[in-house]
Design an enzyme around this catalytic site. Structure first.
Site, PDB file in Angstrom:
ATOM      1  N   ASP A 181       0.911  -1.052   0.092  1.00 57.41           N
ATOM      2  CA  ASP A 181       0.147   0.141   0.016  1.00 57.41           C
ATOM      3  C   ASP A 181       0.820   1.214  -0.132  1.00 57.41           C
ATOM      4  O   ASP A 181       1.852   1.439  -0.725  1.00 57.41           O
ATOM      5  CB  ASP A 181      -0.968   0.044   1.157  1.00 57.41           C
ATOM      6  CG  ASP A 181      -1.983   0.901   1.336  1.00 57.41           C
ATOM      7  OD1 ASP A 181      -2.180   1.985   1.399  1.00 57.41           O
ATOM      8  OD2 ASP A 181      -3.141   0.671   0.574  1.00 57.41           O
ATOM      9  N   TYR A 323      -3.917  10.409   0.746  1.00 49.65           N
ATOM     10  CA  TYR A 323      -4.611  10.247  -0.648  1.00 49.65           C
ATOM     11  C   TYR A 323      -4.538  11.653  -1.410  1.00 49.65           C
ATOM     12  O   TYR A 323      -4.284  11.614  -2.747  1.00 49.65           O
ATOM     13  CB  TYR A 323      -5.932   9.941  -0.349  1.00 49.65           C
ATOM     14  CG  TYR A 323      -5.868   8.527  -0.264  1.00 49.65           C
ATOM     15  CD1 TYR A 323      -6.003   7.473  -0.952  1.00 49.65           C
ATOM     16  CD2 TYR A 323      -5.815   8.018   1.277  1.00 49.65           C
ATOM     17  CE1 TYR A 323      -6.066   6.076  -0.494  1.00 49.65           C
ATOM     18  CE2 TYR A 323      -5.871   6.578   1.956  1.00 49.65           C
ATOM     19  CZ  TYR A 323      -6.019   5.792   0.725  1.00 49.65           C
ATOM     20  OH  TYR A 323      -5.817   4.260   0.937  1.00 49.65           O
ATOM     21  N   HIS A 375      -4.631  -8.063   1.496  1.00 47.38           N
ATOM     22  CA  HIS A 375      -3.927  -6.648   1.535  1.00 47.38           C
ATOM     23  C   HIS A 375      -3.012  -6.439   2.869  1.00 47.38           C
ATOM     24  O   HIS A 375      -2.193  -5.564   3.079  1.00 47.38           O
ATOM     25  CB  HIS A 375      -5.013  -5.559   1.571  1.00 47.38           C
ATOM     26  CG  HIS A 375      -4.579  -4.248   1.358  1.00 47.38           C
ATOM     27  ND1 HIS A 375      -3.759  -4.010   0.179  1.00 47.38           N
ATOM     28  CD2 HIS A 375      -4.586  -3.030   2.143  1.00 47.38           C
ATOM     29  CE1 HIS A 375      -3.749  -2.751   0.132  1.00 47.38           C
ATOM     30  NE2 HIS A 375      -3.930  -2.288   1.324  1.00 47.38           N
TER      31      HIS A 375
END
Length: 401
Positions: A181, A323, A375
């Site tokens: 990630d 983000y 994940h």
């Protein structure tokens, strides 16, 4: 940029009792609908109401944050100030004299705690396997680390302070890096010539831009499905086609949180800042979608621990900022110049074809695909992740001699 000259300070995970009690009161007082607003509305519309209520009930009746604290404090925690960031990290050293330093880096909606199952496997491996000195930082704005000190703080900035943590603070002359990630983006920066102390990496789902040849296949989407699948089957492997399928579903149905956090992070950040059940709905959905479904039933306590950590440290809002700050960085064409491998787990997202990765990163040396995991492999399948890291270390141990 100059570094702060503070030395690491021991740290204990200790949340005031009144804060934990307040969290439970809010969870108990939070109203949820008696039923979905539409008949049979479930995961296709977002988080499933019954699933959310079930986790809330466990949170209220069976979850003990103080027990979690005791488990966390079994590891050695520290904080240190680097570039005005109070950086929290776990530093768990091996007794093996030839242990290799490694930094493990999480992403969103993860935390340092997603690696707690793999630490002992790395520091105290079976005889004959490589051992590691393990460092696990909380990213700035996550967990017990302070927020980024300025706007436009990127994963490149995180790479810089993490490299200083390993070399300037802990004194390691050489180290290995692993991340998924956002941690994968940080690892990519550490894998450039800018950071010579980082010798090799394991990157989960490394990024790579599509070559021109791949872009030329975009018109295939205009063809009937059977024709399109046949043509792509001539170009990509079955594993790559499965990656495409999973990524396609994610782009179609799972990008809502990404768009919100990449464009208006503080709106959702403030909305859920003081809402533990809201945070559970928002990030619990990601665990449901990206954890191996066979492993998910055993993840309830891990999910509640992660959500409690975000809430009790008041970092949900700041965790959304990367983000917004890294949208442009996601399209940068960084080239990893160190030997690196990749671990692939079938329920993760973001995996691009190996042909793309090899074209952009000539130093790519190893792919290890697994049939389990998603994940959060450090929690879901710690044995597999540890084996992958040991495999890389066995092949490149000479870089540390």
């Amino acid at each position: 940029m100059s570094q702060d000259l503070s030395s690491p300070q021991p740290f204990r995970v200790e949340i005031a009792d009144e804060e934990v009690e307040r969290m439970k009161r809010i969870i108990e007082d939070t109203r949820l609908p008696d039923s979905p607003p539409l008949p049979n509305a479930s995961w296709d519309y977002g988080v499933d109401l019954d699933w959310l209520k079930g986790l809330r009930d466990v949170w209220l009746n069976d979850f003990d944050w103080k027990e979690v604290e005791r488990e966390m404090n079994a590891f050695q925690h520290f904080t240190v100030t680097i570039e005005s960031v109070s950086l929290h990290f776990v530093h768990h050293q091996s007794r093996n004299v030839d242990a290799i330093p490694i930094i493990l880096m999480h992403g969103w909606p993860g935390s340092f705690w997603e690696f707690h199952r793999v630490i002992e496997l790395l520091t105290n491996p079976p005889s004959g396997r490589p051992a590691f000195h393990v460092v696990v930082p909380s990213l700035p704005g996550f967990g017990f680390s302070s927020p980024p000190p300025k706007k436009d703080w990127s994963m490149g900035d995180n790479a810089r302070i993490f490299d200083h943590l390993m070399t300037g603070v802990l004194g390691y002359k050489q180290y290995m890096a692993e991340g998924g990630d956002f941690g994968a983006l940080i690892a990519t920066h550490l894998g450039t010539d800018k950071y010579p102390a980082c010798k090799f990496l394991n990157v989960i789902s490394p990024t790579a831009q599509a070559p021109l040849g791949a872009l030329s296949t975009l018109p295939f989407f205009l063809l009937p499905t059977s024709w399109r699948q046949w043509l792509y089957g001539k170009i990509y492997s079955e594993d790559e086609l499965r990656d495409f399928e999973r990524n396609g579903k994610f782009i179609k149905n799972g990008l809502g949180y990404f768009v919100e956090q990449a464009t208006r992070p503080l709106s959702i950040g403030y909305a859920l800042y003081d809402s533990p059940v809201g945070i559970l709905a928002w990030i619990g959905e990601k665990f449901k979608e990206h954890v191996d479904p066979e492993i998910l039933p055993g993840c309830t306590r891990f999910i509640l621990t992660t959500v409690s950590l975000y809430y009790l440290t008041r970092t949900f809002t700041t965790s959304t900022l990367p983000y917004f700050e890294n949208v442009v960085a996601l399209s940068q064409r960084l080239v990893i110049t160190k030997p690196f491998g990749s671990s692939r787990f079938p329920h993760d997202v973001g995996s691009v074809p190996m042909s793309w990765i090899k074209r952009q990163h000539p130093q790519f040396v190893s792919l290890r695909r697994h049939d389990r995991g998603g994940h959060f492999p450090g929690f879901e399948v710690p044995n597999l992740l540890a084996e992958d890291l040991q495999h890389m270390a066995e092949n490149y141990r000479t870089l540390f001699q």
